[in-house]
Design a protein around this motif. Structure first.
Motif, short mmCIF file in Angstrom:
data_model
loop_
_atom_site.label_atom_id
_atom_site.label_comp_id
_atom_site.label_asym_id
_atom_site.label_seq_id
_atom_site.Cartn_x
_atom_site.Cartn_y
_atom_site.Cartn_z
N CYS A 1 60.83 75.77 27.83
CA CYS A 1 61.18 74.59 27.03
C CYS A 1 62.70 74.34 27.12
N TYR B 1 53.58 65.28 19.53
CA TYR B 1 53.46 66.06 18.30
C TYR B 1 53.35 65.12 17.12
N CYS C 1 62.83 69.07 20.06
CA CYS C 1 61.99 68.40 21.05
C CYS C 1 62.33 66.91 21.09
N SER D 1 64.69 72.58 25.41
CA SER D 1 65.46 72.36 24.18
C SER D 1 65.29 73.52 23.19
N CYS E 1 58.85 64.43 28.64
CA CYS E 1 59.19 65.82 28.96
C CYS E 1 57.89 66.49 29.41
N GLY E 2 57.17 67.09 28.45
CA GLY E 2 55.85 67.63 28.78
C GLY E 2 55.85 68.92 29.59
N CYS F 1 56.02 71.83 28.50
CA CYS F 1 55.18 72.82 27.82
C CYS F 1 53.69 72.60 28.12
S1 SF4 Z 1 57.95 68.37 25.25
FE1 SF4 Z 1 57.55 70.57 25.15
S2 SF4 Z 1 58.88 71.49 26.73
FE2 SF4 Z 1 59.64 69.41 26.35
S3 SF4 Z 1 61.26 69.68 24.79
FE3 SF4 Z 1 59.34 69.22 23.70
S4 SF4 Z 1 58.47 71.24 23.19
FE4 SF4 Z 1 60.01 71.55 24.81
#
Ligand code: SF4
Ligand code: SF4
Length: 220
Positions: A154, A220, A179, A156, A195-196, A198
């Motif tokens: 990740c 989220y 995030c 961040s 982003c994605g 994760c």
């Molecule tokens: S989308 Fe997932 S990998 Fe990207 S910053 Fe957020 S928690 Fe981290």
């Protein structure tokens, strides 16, 4: 009734359907709806996916209505719709609760539902009902095991590394501000808050992921 609903939903484009007993976990106003139908499609949550999920909810509702059962259909993106009854309900009953209660998976370290086949690549929607559906055993604990790839990758440092279980439903998994901040920075450069990582990095469902890789996005 389970078979009829499952068949109809799979034929209409669902990738997975589960049935949960939600007795005792809903607010008094909706506590008479003791069953949840959890419906997932293996796609990134975008406008097109929202349309598919909406169609699937309508399909389930049509069947329940015809048989005289009560229902409450919760949109996939109900947390984004402001000042509506459904928007107020959503934080009380996220789709992930229905999915874990229906045995479809667990909440991974990345804060997303992890299904053994599809990994974190499902977009979910839920229909609550008083129909006497046969339900599956809920998933009680995380199956992430020794894996911490999403934590390590990740960008961040948003993922705490904590492990979810049904008796610790509010444990902090993702530092949402980190995030969102990271996605905001990406948006300034590329115009989209993507982003994605994760999702991309999660070993569960990676084969399926190959097809969808360019679309991965965590919500989220
Ligand atoms: S989308 Fe997932 S990998 Fe990207 S910053 Fe957020 S928690 Fe981290
Ligand atoms: S990458 Fe590993 S730790 Fe993260 S959600 Fe997937 S299985 Fe769990």
């Amino acid at each position: 009734m389970n078979d009829e609903l499952e068949k109809a939903l799979l034929e209409a484009g669902a990738d997975i359907v589960g049935f949960a007993d939600v007795t005792g976990i809903l607010k008094p106003e909706i506590a008479h709806l003791k069953r949840a139908i959890s419906i997932g499609v293996c796609r990134n949550l975008n406008e097109n996916t929202l349309r598919i999920l909406s169609g699937l909810r309508k399909r389930a509702v049509t069947i329940l209505k015809k048989k005289g059962f009560r229902y409450l259909s919760i949109p996939a993106d109900s947390d984004r719709i402001k000042d509506t009854f459904i928007a107020k309900l959503y934080p009380l009953f996220p789709h992930k609760i229905a999915a874990t209660s229906a045995g479809l998976g667990w909440i991974g370290r990345n804060g997303l539902l992890i299904n053994p086949k599809f990994g974190p690549r499902l977009s979910l929607t839920t229909v609550l009902t008083d129909a006497p559906l046969i339900t599956s055993k809920p998933v009680e604990t995380s199956q992430c095991g020794e894996c911490s790839l999403c934590v390590e990758f990740c960008p961040s440092v948003a993922i705490t590394g904590n492990e979810w279980s049904r008796n610790k439903p509010y444990i902090e998994l993702v530092r949402l501000n980190n995030c969102r901040g990271h996605k905001g920075e990406i948006k300034e450069v590329s115009g989209k808050p993507n982003c994605g990582l994760c999702i991309t990095i999660c070993p569960y469902g990676r084969k399926i992921h190959k097809k969808e890789e360019h679309k991965a996005e965590a919500c989220y």
